[in-house]
Design a protein around this motif. Structure first.
Motif, PDB file in Angstrom:
ATOM      1  N   ALA A  52      22.081 -19.886 -12.937  1.00 26.68           N
ATOM      2  CA  ALA A  52      22.804 -19.110 -11.736  1.00 26.68           C
ATOM      3  C   ALA A  52      23.774 -18.011 -12.312  1.00 26.68           C
ATOM      4  O   ALA A  52      24.002 -17.121 -11.841  1.00 26.68           O
ATOM      5  CB  ALA A  52      23.638 -20.207 -10.996  1.00 26.68           C
ATOM      6  N   VAL A  53      24.392 -18.600 -13.431  1.00 30.90           N
ATOM      7  CA  VAL A  53      25.434 -17.590 -14.053  1.00 30.90           C
ATOM      8  C   VAL A  53      24.719 -16.432 -14.640  1.00 30.90           C
ATOM      9  O   VAL A  53      25.031 -15.379 -14.433  1.00 30.90           O
ATOM     10  CB  VAL A  53      26.083 -18.149 -15.191  1.00 30.90           C
ATOM     11  N   GLU A  54      23.655 -16.617 -15.384  1.00 32.29           N
ATOM     12  CA  GLU A  54      22.841 -15.407 -15.859  1.00 32.29           C
ATOM     13  C   GLU A  54      22.358 -14.660 -14.530  1.00 32.29           C
ATOM     14  O   GLU A  54      22.297 -13.428 -14.696  1.00 32.29           O
ATOM     15  CB  GLU A  54      21.709 -15.957 -16.790  1.00 32.29           C
ATOM     16  N   ALA A  55      21.772 -15.169 -13.540  1.00 34.51           N
ATOM     17  CA  ALA A  55      21.157 -14.470 -12.432  1.00 34.51           C
ATOM     18  C   ALA A  55      22.562 -13.731 -11.670  1.00 34.51           C
ATOM     19  O   ALA A  55      22.303 -12.431 -11.348  1.00 34.51           O
ATOM     20  CB  ALA A  55      20.726 -15.378 -11.446  1.00 34.51           C
ATOM     21  N   ARG A  56      23.549 -14.477 -11.234  1.00 31.03           N
ATOM     22  CA  ARG A  56      24.758 -13.527 -10.880  1.00 31.03           C
ATOM     23  C   ARG A  56      25.064 -12.142 -11.887  1.00 31.03           C
ATOM     24  O   ARG A  56      25.349 -11.291 -11.062  1.00 31.03           O
ATOM     25  CB  ARG A  56      25.929 -14.342 -10.746  1.00 31.03           C
ATOM     26  N   SER A  57      25.137 -12.643 -13.210  1.00 32.37           N
ATOM     27  CA  SER A  57      25.380 -11.295 -13.985  1.00 32.37           C
ATOM     28  C   SER A  57      24.644 -10.528 -13.909  1.00 32.37           C
ATOM     29  O   SER A  57      24.917  -9.081 -13.919  1.00 32.37           O
ATOM     30  CB  SER A  57      25.589 -11.727 -15.227  1.00 32.37           C
ATOM     31  N   LEU A  58      23.176 -10.922 -13.811  1.00 32.89           N
ATOM     32  CA  LEU A  58      22.173  -9.620 -14.066  1.00 32.89           C
ATOM     33  C   LEU A  58      22.101  -8.907 -12.507  1.00 32.89           C
ATOM     34  O   LEU A  58      21.439  -7.952 -12.673  1.00 32.89           O
ATOM     35  CB  LEU A  58      20.675 -10.471 -14.131  1.00 32.89           C
ATOM     36  N   ASP A  82      14.077 -20.018 -25.867  1.00 30.39           N
ATOM     37  CA  ASP A  82      14.216 -20.138 -24.492  1.00 30.39           C
ATOM     38  C   ASP A  82      14.196 -18.983 -23.751  1.00 30.39           C
ATOM     39  O   ASP A  82      14.281 -17.888 -24.267  1.00 30.39           O
ATOM     40  CB  ASP A  82      15.631 -20.919 -24.313  1.00 30.39           C
ATOM     41  N   GLY A  83      13.462 -19.233 -22.543  1.00 30.04           N
ATOM     42  CA  GLY A  83      13.324 -17.945 -21.777  1.00 30.04           C
ATOM     43  C   GLY A  83      14.217 -17.984 -20.433  1.00 30.04           C
ATOM     44  O   GLY A  83      14.959 -19.161 -20.444  1.00 30.04           O
ATOM     45  N   PRO A  84      14.221 -17.006 -19.750  1.00 29.29           N
ATOM     46  CA  PRO A  84      15.103 -17.006 -18.468  1.00 29.29           C
ATOM     47  C   PRO A  84      14.679 -18.106 -17.541  1.00 29.29           C
ATOM     48  O   PRO A  84      13.385 -18.356 -17.421  1.00 29.29           O
ATOM     49  CB  PRO A  84      14.812 -15.656 -17.714  1.00 29.29           C
ATOM     50  N   GLY A  85      15.583 -18.705 -16.567  1.00 25.80           N
ATOM     51  CA  GLY A  85      15.254 -19.591 -15.555  1.00 25.80           C
ATOM     52  C   GLY A  85      14.840 -19.013 -14.315  1.00 25.80           C
ATOM     53  O   GLY A  85      14.466 -17.741 -14.441  1.00 25.80           O
ATOM     54  N   GLU A  86      14.481 -19.939 -13.463  1.00 27.92           N
ATOM     55  CA  GLU A  86      13.797 -19.291 -12.167  1.00 27.92           C
ATOM     56  C   GLU A  86      14.684 -18.330 -11.811  1.00 27.92           C
ATOM     57  O   GLU A  86      14.312 -17.220 -11.252  1.00 27.92           O
ATOM     58  CB  GLU A  86      13.468 -20.549 -11.444  1.00 27.92           C
ATOM     59  N   LEU A  87      16.144 -18.471 -11.221  1.00 30.09           N
ATOM     60  CA  LEU A  87      16.992 -17.377 -10.643  1.00 30.09           C
ATOM     61  C   LEU A  87      17.125 -16.134 -11.663  1.00 30.09           C
ATOM     62  O   LEU A  87      17.051 -15.210 -11.097  1.00 30.09           O
ATOM     63  CB  LEU A  87      18.427 -18.402 -10.625  1.00 30.09           C
ATOM     64  N   THR A  89      15.025 -14.939 -13.768  1.00 35.33           N
ATOM     65  CA  THR A  89      13.639 -14.382 -13.649  1.00 35.33           C
ATOM     66  C   THR A  89      13.651 -13.475 -12.209  1.00 35.33           C
ATOM     67  O   THR A  89      13.216 -12.383 -12.190  1.00 35.33           O
ATOM     68  CB  THR A  89      12.510 -15.275 -13.553  1.00 35.33           C
ATOM     69  N   ARG A  90      14.420 -14.166 -11.027  1.00 36.24           N
ATOM     70  CA  ARG A  90      14.204 -13.530  -9.788  1.00 36.24           C
ATOM     71  C   ARG A  90      15.048 -12.292 -10.047  1.00 36.24           C
ATOM     72  O   ARG A  90      14.806 -11.126  -9.444  1.00 36.24           O
ATOM     73  CB  ARG A  90      14.651 -14.459  -8.838  1.00 36.24           C
ATOM     74  N   ALA A  91      16.258 -12.167 -10.761  1.00 36.60           N
ATOM     75  CA  ALA A  91      17.083 -11.367 -11.038  1.00 36.60           C
ATOM     76  C   ALA A  91      16.507 -10.101 -11.563  1.00 36.60           C
ATOM     77  O   ALA A  91      16.581  -9.131 -11.196  1.00 36.60           O
ATOM     78  CB  ALA A  91      18.502 -11.578 -11.383  1.00 36.60           C
ATOM     79  N   PHE A  92      15.944 -10.405 -12.519  1.00 31.26           N
ATOM     80  CA  PHE A  92      15.133  -9.273 -13.310  1.00 31.26           C
ATOM     81  C   PHE A  92      14.338  -8.610 -12.489  1.00 31.26           C
ATOM     82  O   PHE A  92      13.981  -7.541 -12.302  1.00 31.26           O
ATOM     83  CB  PHE A  92      14.279 -10.003 -14.582  1.00 31.26           C
ATOM     84  N   ILE A  93      13.488  -9.385 -11.837  1.00 31.69           N
ATOM     85  CA  ILE A  93      12.239  -8.754 -11.031  1.00 31.69           C
ATOM     86  C   ILE A  93      12.839  -8.030  -9.920  1.00 31.69           C
ATOM     87  O   ILE A  93      12.529  -6.788  -9.623  1.00 31.69           O
ATOM     88  CB  ILE A  93      11.384  -9.838 -10.255  1.00 31.69           C
TER      89      ILE A  93
END
Length: 98
Positions: A52-58, A82-87, A89-93
């Protein structure tokens, strides 16, 4: 500003930003690849880094940010990645499609 400590734990993103936005003819280093750009930072590695922290940052302020640099990576043993988590990944997309 990078924060230097004994293990240099919190400076990589700042150096990467400098490679992007370094001012032309600055007499200190080479010119950045987008030297007329402005840079802002999101400090996300000082606590627990979750999906969630990664997704919010992205996905922070997409109306104001044109380029996100994800210049961090997991601690690993050289064998496991390790790769990105689900959230995240959605932020990248979302970032590349919108």
């Amino acid at each position: 500003m990078p924060r230097y400590d004994q293990v240099d734990s919190n400076r990589h993103g700042t150096r990467c930003a400098g490679e992007v936005a370094a001012t032309a003819n600055n007499s200190l280093c080479s010119v950045g690849i987008a030297f007329h750009s402005s840079v802002g930072g999101v400090r996300m590695l000082d606590g627990d880094v979750t999906d969630a922290v990664e997704a919010r940052s992205l996905s922070l302020n997409p109306g104001h940010i044109d380029i996100y640099s994800a210049s961090w990576g997991p601690d690993d043993d050289g064998k496991t990645v390790d790769g990105p988590g689900e959230l995240a990944t959605r932020a990248f997309i979302e970032g590349v499609t919108r």
